[in-house]
Design an enzyme around this catalytic site. Structure first.
Site, PDB file in Angstrom:
ATOM      1  N   ASP A 108     -36.361  75.211  68.363  1.00  0.00           N
ATOM      2  CA  ASP A 108     -36.126  74.020  69.171  1.00  0.00           C
ATOM      3  C   ASP A 108     -34.613  73.863  69.121  1.00  0.00           C
ATOM      4  O   ASP A 108     -34.062  73.451  68.091  1.00  0.00           O
ATOM      5  CB  ASP A 108     -36.823  72.797  68.558  1.00  0.00           C
ATOM      6  CG  ASP A 108     -36.611  71.563  69.417  1.00  0.00           C
ATOM      7  OD1 ASP A 108     -35.477  71.343  69.863  1.00  0.00           O
ATOM      8  OD2 ASP A 108     -37.581  70.821  69.646  1.00  0.00           O
ATOM      9  N   HIS A 109     -33.948  74.217  70.220  1.00  0.00           N
ATOM     10  CA  HIS A 109     -32.492  74.334  70.093  1.00  0.00           C
ATOM     11  C   HIS A 109     -31.806  72.986  69.828  1.00  0.00           C
ATOM     12  O   HIS A 109     -30.685  72.942  69.345  1.00  0.00           O
ATOM     13  CB  HIS A 109     -31.864  75.077  71.289  1.00  0.00           C
ATOM     14  CG  HIS A 109     -31.715  74.257  72.525  1.00  0.00           C
ATOM     15  ND1 HIS A 109     -32.728  74.064  73.410  1.00  0.00           N
ATOM     16  CD2 HIS A 109     -30.652  73.587  73.047  1.00  0.00           C
ATOM     17  CE1 HIS A 109     -32.307  73.302  74.416  1.00  0.00           C
ATOM     18  NE2 HIS A 109     -31.040  73.011  74.218  1.00  0.00           N
ATOM     19  N   HIS A 125     -38.048  68.552  72.076  1.00  0.00           N
ATOM     20  CA  HIS A 125     -36.752  67.980  71.700  1.00  0.00           C
ATOM     21  C   HIS A 125     -36.802  66.469  71.419  1.00  0.00           C
ATOM     22  O   HIS A 125     -36.253  66.001  70.421  1.00  0.00           O
ATOM     23  CB  HIS A 125     -35.718  68.228  72.790  1.00  0.00           C
ATOM     24  CG  HIS A 125     -35.681  69.639  73.296  1.00  0.00           C
ATOM     25  ND1 HIS A 125     -35.755  70.728  72.452  1.00  0.00           N
ATOM     26  CD2 HIS A 125     -35.570  70.145  74.546  1.00  0.00           C
ATOM     27  CE1 HIS A 125     -35.688  71.838  73.180  1.00  0.00           C
ATOM     28  NE2 HIS A 125     -35.581  71.513  74.445  1.00  0.00           N
TER      29      HIS A 125
HETATM   30  O1  LIG Z   1     -35.114  73.231  76.515  1.00  0.00           O
HETATM   31  C1  LIG Z   1     -34.568  72.802  77.507  1.00  0.00           C
HETATM   32  O2  LIG Z   1     -33.397  72.176  77.365  1.00  0.00           O
HETATM   33  C2  LIG Z   1     -32.496  72.063  78.466  1.00  0.00           C
HETATM   34  C3  LIG Z   1     -31.524  70.957  78.087  1.00  0.00           C
HETATM   35  O3  LIG Z   1     -30.813  71.392  76.963  1.00  0.00           O
HETATM   36  P1  LIG Z   1     -29.392  70.787  76.650  1.00  0.00           P
HETATM   37  O4  LIG Z   1     -29.001  71.410  75.370  1.00  0.00           O
HETATM   38  O5  LIG Z   1     -28.503  71.129  77.810  1.00  0.00           O
HETATM   39  O6  LIG Z   1     -29.561  69.312  76.578  1.00  0.00           O
HETATM   40  C4  LIG Z   1     -33.206  71.720  79.745  1.00  0.00           C
HETATM   41  O7  LIG Z   1     -32.300  71.834  80.819  1.00  0.00           O
HETATM   42  C5  LIG Z   1     -34.324  72.705  79.974  1.00  0.00           C
HETATM   43  O8  LIG Z   1     -35.050  72.324  81.127  1.00  0.00           O
HETATM   44  C6  LIG Z   1     -35.247  72.755  78.788  1.00  0.00           C
HETATM   45  O9  LIG Z   1     -36.135  73.848  78.957  1.00  0.00           O
END
Ligand SMILES: O=C1O[C@H](COP(=O)(O)O)[C@@H](O)[C@H](O)[C@H]1O
Ligand SMILES: NC(=O)C1=CN([C@@H]2O[C@H](COP(=O)(O)OP(=O)(O)OC[C@H]3O[C@@H](n4cnc5c(N)ncnc54)[C@H](OP(=O)(O)O)[C@@H]3O)[C@@H](O)[C@H]2O)C=CC1
Length: 489
Positions: free
Chosen positions: A169-170, A232
């Site tokens: 989960d980045h 997230h």
């Molecule tokens: O996991 C995801 O995250 C991105 C948003 O990531 P961020 O680090 O730029 O806030 C999102 O655009 C994408 O749809 C989703 O799969």
């Protein structure tokens, strides 16, 4: 081994992150990366593509030749059960060449339908029979709902034990998300106030300016609820609401997060409408440019019922949080790219500083996750020269981010954690399962009721008016994310 090594994720995130680790001396010289995908490429062609992706992401890129010399390519269709043995032989040769002591990380940067098959083949063909450690890094989405997630988990658990599985989960790799724990548990002034006696509500916003881009096919089936909330957003809520762990170990932290997810009030039937709002972007203006509506995007159904915006009210039914709403909202094509957490404290019992009909500003603690990173504490104080009048003031800490949003920083940290065997910032199966069981109740209702009003928010706005009304009913409003920028202070 990176499965999907010619794909977007590998190029934009993984290679630059590996390079940064290499430059910082965190990879040593004893490592090899095997890139796996179907298209035929020589090692040299693959190395050139790794080089190009690092060069386009990082300006200061010395020692690249040495770095890319550790990269090897293996053309392989993951659905072809006959070709895993060839991959095994590549791995064994590299193991001997670099003295890797049988340590292997399998990174599945591929479409999720392949995750289970790959894991099963890795075991069946002996790629997981190693003397060292074996770890499986798995990208999102982990399933489409609880049932499919269970299926997938069952498949991968045949080859890897839970403590060998690293579910990415980045957001958990973001600096300020990791900082939530530190802000809470390393400061005597916050923890005593971190409960329903002193906090009136919490707001977690993750807004994006980008639309669905080229991901219409995936997004049509996912929507914002599965794409952002299930993972997230709920992970950030769990970190905000968990009890202090008895130790900062992976198991203790995870176990506290799990308790929060278990305490989340489940929604049934009509409650979904009361507690959650969905939206879909229409056309609009962003940065002076006309942008299309979601249902005009490539690979999106004109009559699409998919949500690109979600706002919700979560109630955590435990002693600490009873009665405190935690509002979340996330969406695409919104007015600003911003991830922020606002903790709004309750008003003081009596206002001595204004006439009684006026209220003081509430104290806010704002955690800026991205694009700016930092913390702001909003207080009331007397400004010099004023007569016993309280004025809002801000205490700021700006943790200057090195890169832009969705940076490889998160991936860099997570890759490094995985190499060190630290799974704290990855999601445990229990968290995944509980998040799905919460979200499934909402998606069941949404999928079975066509939203007649779609599209219901203009691109470039902060979402549909129903999201504002949800807070107004409770006597609150969304704190505007751009006015809270740490940079402006
Ligand atoms: O996991 C995801 O995250 C991105 C948003 O990531 P961020 O680090 O730029 O806030 C999102 O655009 C994408 O749809 C989703 O799969
Ligand atoms: N891109 C991003 O920013 C993000 C991606 N993710 C997740 O990461 C994963 C990968 O995404 P992304 O990189 O965008 O996907 P891409 O479609 O860009 O890449 C897919 C990769 O898989 C390979 N591939 C496809 N089919 C096979 C097969 N049968 N055998 C072997 N290789 C195959 C492709 O190469 P070839 O065609 O040569 O076989 C390619 O390397 C997904 O799970 C996604 O949800 C998560 C967060 C962000």
């Amino acid at each position: 081994m990176i499965f999907g090594a010619t794909g977007d994720l590998a190029k934009r995130k993984l290679f630059p992150s590996l390079y940064r680790l290499y430059k910082k001396g965190r990879l040593s010289e004893r490592f090899a990366v095997v890139g796996i995908a179907r298209r035929p490429l020589s090692n040299e062609e693959f190395q050139a593509s790794v080089k190009a992706s690092v060069e386009s992401a990082i300006k200061d890129n010395g020692e690249l030749e040495d770095f890319i010399s550790h990269f090897y390519y293996h053309s392989h269709d993951v659905t072809d059960s006959g070709s895993y043995l060839a991959l095994k032989s590549v791995a064994e040769k590299l193991d001997a060449h670099y003295s890797l002591e049988g340590n292997r990380i399998f990174y599945l940067a591929m479409a999720p339908e392949f995750f289970g098959t790959i894991a099963e083949h890795l075991k069946a063909d002996g790629l997981t029979d190693v003397d060292g450690f074996k770890r499986l890094v798995i990208e999102k989405p982990f399933g489409h709902d609880l049932e499919s997630a269970k299926q997938l988990n069952k498949q991968i658990r045949k080859a890897f034990s839970e403590n060998e599985i690293y579910r990415i989960d980045h957001y958990l790799g973001k600096d300020m998300v990791q900082n939530i724990e530190v802000i809470r548990f390393a400061n005597a002034i916050f923890e005593p106030l971190w409960n329903n006696r002193y906090i009136s509500n919490i707001q977690v916003t993750s807004s994006e300016v980008l639309g669905v881009e080229e991901r219409g096919r995936y997004y049509e089936k996912s929507g914002a609820l599965r794409d952002m909330v299930q993972n997230h957003m709920l992970q950030m809520v769990a970190l905000l609401a968990m009890e202090p762990p008895i130790r900062l170990t992976t198991d203790e932290i995870r176990s506290e997060k799990v308790k929060v997810l278990r305490a989340m009030r489940p929604l049934e039937g009509d409650q979904v409408k009361e507690y959650f709002v969905r939206g879909q972007y229409g056309k609009g203006q962003l940065n002076g440019q006309e942008v299309p509506a979601y249902n005009e995007e490539p690979m999106v159904d004109e009559q699409s019922n998919t949500e690109t915006f979600v706002a919700g009210k979560l109630m955590i039914d435990n002693f600490r949080w009873a009665g405190v709403p935690i509002y979340i909202r996330t969406g695409k094509r919104m007015a600003a790219k911003s991830t922020k957490i606002v903790i709004q404290f309750k008003d003081i019992p009596m206002n001595l500083y204004y006439q009684t009909e006026q209220t003081l500003n509430p104290n806010l603690l704002v955690i800026h996750i991205q694009p700016e990173e930092g913390i702001t504490l909003y207080l009331n104080a007397q400004k010099s020269g004023q007569n016993m009048e309280a004025t809002p003031v801000k205490l700021n800490f700006a943790n200057k981010g090195i890169d832009d949003m969705n940076t490889p920083e998160a991936y860099e940290r997570l890759l490094y954690d995985c190499m060190r065997g630290d799974a704290t910032n990855f999601t445990h199966w229990d968290e995944v399962a509980l998040s799905w069981s919460f979200v499934d109740k909402i998606s069941d209702v949404w999928e079975n009721t066509k939203e007649a009003g779609f599209p219901n928010y203009e691109s470039g706005s902060m979402g549909p008016k129903e999201a504002d009304q949800m807070l107004e009913k409770d006597g609150f409003f969304w704190w505007p994310v751009t006015d809270l920028d740490v940079e402006q202070c």
